[in-house]
Design an enzyme around this catalytic site. Structure first.
Site, PDB file in Angstrom:
ATOM      1  N   ASP A  13       0.853  -1.197   0.000  1.00  0.00           N
ATOM      2  CA  ASP A  13       0.000   0.000   0.000  1.00  0.00           C
ATOM      3  C   ASP A  13       0.888   1.246   0.000  1.00  0.00           C
ATOM      4  OD1 ASP A  13      -2.177   1.689   0.233  1.00  0.00           O
ATOM      5  OD2 ASP A  13      -3.090   0.618   1.894  1.00  0.00           O
ATOM      6  N   HIS A 204      -7.756  -0.886   9.040  1.00  0.00           N
ATOM      7  CA  HIS A 204      -6.805  -0.351   8.050  1.00  0.00           C
ATOM      8  C   HIS A 204      -7.192   1.118   7.819  1.00  0.00           C
ATOM      9  CE1 HIS A 204      -4.522  -1.040   4.095  1.00  0.00           C
ATOM     10  NE2 HIS A 204      -5.205   0.061   3.810  1.00  0.00           N
ATOM     11  N   HIS A 206      -6.329   4.910   6.691  1.00  0.00           N
ATOM     12  CA  HIS A 206      -5.481   5.935   6.082  1.00  0.00           C
ATOM     13  C   HIS A 206      -5.653   7.189   6.936  1.00  0.00           C
ATOM     14  CE1 HIS A 206      -4.102   3.893   2.357  1.00  0.00           C
ATOM     15  NE2 HIS A 206      -5.068   3.069   2.725  1.00  0.00           N
ATOM     16  N   CYS A 237      -4.139   4.988  -2.248  1.00  0.00           N
ATOM     17  CA  CYS A 237      -4.662   4.138  -3.322  1.00  0.00           C
ATOM     18  C   CYS A 237      -4.745   4.975  -4.586  1.00  0.00           C
ATOM     19  CB  CYS A 237      -6.040   3.598  -2.938  1.00  0.00           C
ATOM     20  SG  CYS A 237      -6.794   2.675  -4.272  1.00  0.00           S
TER      21      CYS A 237
HETATM   22  P1  HMG Z   1      -8.760  -5.301 -16.524  1.00  0.00           P
HETATM   23  O1  HMG Z   1      -8.067  -4.323 -17.424  1.00  0.00           O
HETATM   24  O2  HMG Z   1     -10.239  -5.273 -16.482  1.00  0.00           O
HETATM   25  O3  HMG Z   1      -8.236  -6.799 -16.773  1.00  0.00           O
HETATM   26  O4  HMG Z   1      -8.200  -5.048 -15.059  1.00  0.00           O
HETATM   27  P2  HMG Z   1      -8.430  -7.782 -17.961  1.00  0.00           P
HETATM   28  O5  HMG Z   1      -8.733  -9.114 -17.340  1.00  0.00           O
HETATM   29  O6  HMG Z   1      -9.374  -7.235 -18.982  1.00  0.00           O
HETATM   30  O7  HMG Z   1      -6.964  -7.844 -18.600  1.00  0.00           O
HETATM   31  C1  HMG Z   1      -6.395  -6.709 -19.222  1.00  0.00           C
HETATM   32  C2  HMG Z   1      -4.865  -6.845 -19.238  1.00  0.00           C
HETATM   33  O8  HMG Z   1      -4.381  -6.896 -17.880  1.00  0.00           O
HETATM   34  C3  HMG Z   1      -4.391  -8.139 -19.890  1.00  0.00           C
HETATM   35  O9  HMG Z   1      -3.129  -7.860 -20.445  1.00  0.00           O
HETATM   36  C4  HMG Z   1      -4.190  -9.075 -18.709  1.00  0.00           C
HETATM   37  O10 HMG Z   1      -3.261 -10.104 -18.947  1.00  0.00           O
HETATM   38  C5  HMG Z   1      -3.662  -8.123 -17.672  1.00  0.00           C
HETATM   39  P3  HMG Z   1      -2.963  -7.457 -21.996  1.00  0.00           P
HETATM   40  O11 HMG Z   1      -3.558  -8.600 -22.755  1.00  0.00           O
HETATM   41  O12 HMG Z   1      -3.729  -6.156 -22.195  1.00  0.00           O
HETATM   42  O13 HMG Z   1      -1.479  -7.288 -22.156  1.00  0.00           O
HETATM   43  N1  HMG Z   1      -3.935  -8.586 -16.309  1.00  0.00           N
HETATM   44  C6  HMG Z   1      -2.978  -8.753 -15.366  1.00  0.00           C
HETATM   45  N2  HMG Z   1      -1.648  -8.545 -15.407  1.00  0.00           N
HETATM   46  C7  HMG Z   1      -0.966  -8.825 -14.257  1.00  0.00           C
HETATM   47  N3  HMG Z   1      -1.548  -9.271 -13.131  1.00  0.00           N
HETATM   48  C8  HMG Z   1      -2.869  -9.488 -13.074  1.00  0.00           C
HETATM   49  C9  HMG Z   1      -3.642  -9.227 -14.243  1.00  0.00           C
HETATM   50  N4  HMG Z   1      -4.952  -9.333 -14.519  1.00  0.00           N
HETATM   51  C10 HMG Z   1      -5.114  -8.945 -15.773  1.00  0.00           C
HETATM   52  N5  HMG Z   1      -3.432  -9.927 -11.936  1.00  0.00           N
HETATM   53  C11 HMG Z   1      -7.656  -5.768 -12.816  1.00  0.00           C
HETATM   54  C12 HMG Z   1      -8.685  -5.767 -13.934  1.00  0.00           C
HETATM   55  C13 HMG Z   1      -8.330  -6.242 -11.553  1.00  0.00           C
HETATM   56  C14 HMG Z   1      -6.512  -6.699 -13.202  1.00  0.00           C
HETATM   57  C15 HMG Z   1      -7.121  -4.317 -12.666  1.00  0.00           C
HETATM   58  O14 HMG Z   1      -8.200  -3.462 -12.478  1.00  0.00           O
HETATM   59  C16 HMG Z   1      -6.192  -4.174 -11.503  1.00  0.00           C
HETATM   60  O15 HMG Z   1      -5.081  -4.686 -11.533  1.00  0.00           O
HETATM   61  N6  HMG Z   1      -6.627  -3.479 -10.446  1.00  0.00           N
HETATM   62  C17 HMG Z   1      -5.838  -3.365  -9.223  1.00  0.00           C
HETATM   63  C18 HMG Z   1      -5.905  -2.003  -8.714  1.00  0.00           C
HETATM   64  C19 HMG Z   1      -5.093  -1.899  -7.457  1.00  0.00           C
HETATM   65  O16 HMG Z   1      -4.128  -2.623  -7.251  1.00  0.00           O
HETATM   66  N7  HMG Z   1      -5.482  -0.958  -6.587  1.00  0.00           N
HETATM   67  C20 HMG Z   1      -4.786  -0.726  -5.348  1.00  0.00           C
HETATM   68  C21 HMG Z   1      -4.909  -1.854  -4.384  1.00  0.00           C
HETATM   69  S1  HMG Z   1      -6.426  -1.846  -3.453  1.00  0.00           S
HETATM   70  C22 HMG Z   1      -6.105  -0.729  -2.176  1.00  0.00           C
HETATM   71  O17 HMG Z   1      -5.099  -0.075  -2.178  1.00  0.00           O
HETATM   72  C23 HMG Z   1      -7.057  -0.642  -1.023  1.00  0.00           C
HETATM   73  C24 HMG Z   1      -6.538  -1.351   0.232  1.00  0.00           C
HETATM   74  O18 HMG Z   1      -5.286  -0.846   0.639  1.00  0.00           O
HETATM   75  C25 HMG Z   1      -7.540  -1.169   1.374  1.00  0.00           C
HETATM   76  C26 HMG Z   1      -7.975   0.272   1.557  1.00  0.00           C
HETATM   77  O19 HMG Z   1      -7.133   1.122   1.819  1.00  0.00           O
HETATM   78  O20 HMG Z   1      -9.163   0.500   1.400  1.00  0.00           O
HETATM   79  C27 HMG Z   1      -6.370  -2.846  -0.016  1.00  0.00           C
HETATM   80 MG    MG Z   2      -5.034   1.002   1.819  1.00  0.00          MG
END
Ligand code: HMG
Ligand code: MG
Length: 303
Positions: A13, A204, A206, A237
């Site tokens: 994070d 958690h 922030h 985030c």
């Molecule tokens: P998408 O674009 O809808 O995915 O993203 P897709 O399935 O259509 O695939 C598109 C492309 O992404 C493809 O590649 C996939 O292979 C690739 P391309 O053919 O275009 O080259 N792909 C991936 N690559 C690597 N690892 C993967 C993966 N999945 C697909 N796992 C997805 C959907 C969920 C993947 C995207 O929206 C995403 O990665 N989101 C994550 C966002 C994120 O990390 N946010 C921060 C974390 S959450 C947070 O911080 C909150 C927390 O701290 C708690 C709080 O504070 O509230 C936890």
């Molecule tokens: Mg967080």
């Protein structure tokens, strides 16, 4: 003596939102330093799309290069089966699934609806459990959403119940934009406690509005035993505009030490890790305790 677990999210994070990401070898040194502090949980990366979160693109290398210490868990985020497959390939011990009750935040953060995100989480959790991993659940925007404003506690509690049913050993309740205040926190936590019991809950916060320590105190009063923190107050985030860092590990530790609560974590070593990572980022930690201790040490040297 009361025991509280600090769950460190700095390397994930904390660093996911950096415009100029830390070098991979610096991340590895940072995590190795954290492994020497007494922490038992160090969230070390995210197997998410590098297009969505470029700063986590090197998580596989990080997971290969860190010196894992026995007795410490190194969880990673796994938003879908692709993320889980990678996490398995790089021997991660814990898969973290994440969801939110807010349709808009779900779309912005994971490009899918709430029910699609929950279906993905279920698929990931089932597979991870079969493969012998532990599964942790996150719920974001548990009090306020940057797009939909106030979130009702019962919606959060229902989602916590669903995540618990999927096999999450713990559900971390995220105040993503840090605008929750103590009474709101209490109501949200009580709803979740009534749904799944306090043993499964972590908090958690922030610290955007400086409310995190007050909210943590409320959590302690409700007997919550796991607190997510981030060294120096790193964090945010990328899909929650205005979200600042997580509550600083130093600040929580100083408060718990003062309350006679044991965490097994060494404040001085945490400050060393903080100093290291912020020197690489080229700025000073936002942790009040870090800065107070630094000034105190400087004054001591002048005497
Ligand atoms: P998408 O674009 O809808 O995915 O993203 P897709 O399935 O259509 O695939 C598109 C492309 O992404 C493809 O590649 C996939 O292979 C690739 P391309 O053919 O275009 O080259 N792909 C991936 N690559 C690597 N690892 C993967 C993966 N999945 C697909 N796992 C997805 C959907 C969920 C993947 C995207 O929206 C995403 O990665 N989101 C994550 C966002 C994120 O990390 N946010 C921060 C974390 S959450 C947070 O911080 C909150 C927390 O701290 C708690 C709080 O504070 O509230 C936890
Ligand atoms: Mg967080």
């Amino acid at each position: 003596m009361t025991e509280i677990t600090l769950y460190e999210v700095g390397p994930r994070d904390g660093l996911q939102n950096e415009n100029i990401p830390l070098e991979t070898d610096e991340k590895v040194i940072f995590i190795n330093m954290l492994s020497a502090t007494g922490l038992k949980f160090i969230e070390s990366g995210a197997f998410v799309s590098p297009k969505w979160v470029p700063a986590m693109a090197d998580s596989s290398v990080v997971m290969t290069q860190i010196k894992k210490k026995q007795g410490i868990m190194y969880p990673v985020l796994t938003p879908n089966i692709k993320g889980l497959d990678d996490a398995l390939k790089f021997n991660a011990d814990t898969a973290c699934v994440f969801a939110t009750p807010s349709e808009t935040f779900s779309k912005k953060n994971t490009n899918c609806s709430v029910s699609e995100a929950m279906a993905r989480a279920k698929e990931v959790a089932e597979e991870a459990l079969v493969k012998g991993m532990k599964v942790r659940g996150y719920i974001s925007t548990v009090m306020f959403c940057p797009y939909e404003n106030e979130i009702q506690p019962l919606k959060v509690a229902k989602q916590a119940e669903e995540l618990a049913k999927m096999g999450c050993y713990e559900i971390s309740l995220g105040d993503t934009i840090g605008s929750g205040t103590p009474i709101k926190t209490k109501h949200m936590l009580m709803a979740c406690r009534d749904a799944i019991g306090v043993e499964k809950l972590a908090v958690h916060f922030h610290d955007t509005y400086g409310q995190a320590l007050a909210n943590i105190l409320v959590s302690l009063e409700l007997n919550i035993k796991v607190i997510d923190t981030s060294v120096g107050g790193l964090g945010g985030c990328p899909y929650a505009p205005g979200a600042k860092g997580n509550v600083a590990t130093e600040d929580v530790l100083f408060m718990l030490n003062g309350m006679g609560i044991n965490t097994g974590v060494d404040l001085e070593k945490i400050c060393e890790a903080s100093k290291f990572v912020f020197s690489k980022l080229g700025r000073i930690p936002s942790s009040r305790v870090f800065n107070a201790l630094e000034s105190k040490n400087k004054r001591k040297k002048l005497l």
